[in-house]
Scaffold this active site. Structure first.
Site, mmCIF file in Angstrom:
data_model
loop_
_atom_site.group_PDB
_atom_site.id
_atom_site.type_symbol
_atom_site.label_atom_id
_atom_site.label_comp_id
_atom_site.label_asym_id
_atom_site.label_seq_id
_atom_site.Cartn_x
_atom_site.Cartn_y
_atom_site.Cartn_z
ATOM 1 C CG HIS A 26 11.203 6.640 52.201
ATOM 2 N ND1 HIS A 26 11.806 5.888 51.234
ATOM 3 C CD2 HIS A 26 12.145 7.523 52.631
ATOM 4 C CE1 HIS A 26 13.059 6.296 51.058
ATOM 5 N NE2 HIS A 26 13.287 7.285 51.913
ATOM 6 C CE LYS A 50 20.929 11.412 45.534
ATOM 7 N NZ LYS A 50 20.148 11.734 46.714
ATOM 8 N NE ARG A 99 18.130 6.210 57.169
ATOM 9 C CZ ARG A 99 18.649 6.063 55.974
ATOM 10 N NH1 ARG A 99 18.401 4.991 55.278
ATOM 11 N NH2 ARG A 99 19.427 6.989 55.459
ATOM 12 C CB SER A 137 17.244 4.253 48.470
ATOM 13 O OG SER A 137 16.039 4.724 49.037
HETATM 14 O O1 PNS Z 1 16.248 11.854 49.818
HETATM 15 P P1 PNS Z 1 17.327 12.894 49.762
HETATM 16 O O2 PNS Z 1 18.176 12.719 48.520
HETATM 17 O O3 PNS Z 1 18.152 12.946 51.012
HETATM 18 O O4 PNS Z 1 16.557 14.318 49.634
HETATM 19 C C1 PNS Z 1 17.262 15.531 49.585
HETATM 20 C C2 PNS Z 1 16.319 16.716 49.272
HETATM 21 C C3 PNS Z 1 15.553 16.445 48.001
HETATM 22 C C4 PNS Z 1 15.347 16.893 50.410
HETATM 23 C C5 PNS Z 1 17.202 17.992 49.118
HETATM 24 O O5 PNS Z 1 18.214 17.745 48.194
HETATM 25 C C6 PNS Z 1 16.399 19.207 48.685
HETATM 26 O O6 PNS Z 1 15.702 19.796 49.469
HETATM 27 N N1 PNS Z 1 16.483 19.568 47.384
HETATM 28 C C7 PNS Z 1 15.818 20.719 46.832
HETATM 29 C C8 PNS Z 1 16.789 21.853 46.541
HETATM 30 C C9 PNS Z 1 16.940 22.796 47.736
HETATM 31 O O7 PNS Z 1 15.998 23.398 48.184
HETATM 32 N N2 PNS Z 1 18.189 22.925 48.228
HETATM 33 C C10 PNS Z 1 18.522 23.832 49.326
HETATM 34 C C11 PNS Z 1 18.250 23.292 50.701
HETATM 35 S S1 PNS Z 1 19.233 21.911 51.136
#
Ligand code: PNS
Length: 175
Positions: A26, A50, A99, A137
């Site tokens: 990251h 989560k 990745r 992670s």
């Molecule tokens: O590191 P991650 O868990 O893959 O991140 C996922 C994340 C936080 C980028 C995604 O869950 C997100 O954008 N959450 C905010 C809610 C949202 O906007 N959801 C709609 C679009 S997917």
């Protein structure tokens, strides 16, 4: 514009994620993206559905220490829709690292959802550097829980806190 003065338009991206915990993969994405963007907001998503190892406060605190002194990096947290947060921060883009092909499927789906929610927000994907390809992670947490070293994968502050956290979890569940 006054007297031929150039107005500097800040080109800012939001780098969202769970960061539970943040890895060198990251961090590498953030540092490389600073060659393209003037400013990066690393934003921890507050996702109550989560189960995370670290609280949002703990993640933000560690990440602020990691990026301290890097004036073009802001660490924050957000709840709600990502596109709303991007707009609220005055940013132009969403940044994500990729990745593998598995990541690509997931990212593509999210990117299409974000685009339909707000077509003005652009999304930029950076390929992870080869050496970080297998850093995830969840794998890192498993290694720590089984007593292995993750020194090559995460900053020292993260490794120390992972050990404290996962050791506590193990003793609690063993009772
Ligand atoms: O590191 P991650 O868990 O893959 O991140 C996922 C994340 C936080 C980028 C995604 O869950 C997100 O954008 N959450 C905010 C809610 C949202 O906007 N959801 C709609 C679009 S997917």
């Amino acid at each position: 514009m006054r007297g031929g003065e150039q107005t500097k338009i800040t080109n800012c991206a939001v780098y969202p994620g769970s960061f539970d915990p943040i890895t060198f993969g990251h961090i590498s994405v953030v540092r490389r993206a600073l060659k393209i963007f003037d400013r990066i907001i690393v934003a921890v998503a507050i996702n109550t559905s989560k189960r995370n190892t670290f609280s949002v406060t703990e993640r933000v605190r560690m990440m602020r220490k990691i990026f301290q002194g890097e004036k073009d990096v802001e660490v924050a947290s957000f709840s709600g829709l990502l596109v709303d947060y991007v707009r609220q921060k005055g940013a132009q883009a969403i940044l994500r690292g990729i990745r593998t092909m598995t990541d690509f499927d997931y990212e593509f789906q999210m990117a299409l959802a974000n685009k339909s929610l707000d077509p003005r927000v652009e999304q930029v994907f950076m390929m992870t550097e080869g050496k970080y390809l297998y850093y995830s992670s969840s794998i890192i947490k498993e290694i720590v829980a089984l007593g292995g070293s993750v020194r090559e994968m995460v900053p020292a502050i993260v490794e120390v806190n992972l050990r404290k956290k996962l050791w506590k979890t193990q003793t609690r569940t063993a009772r």
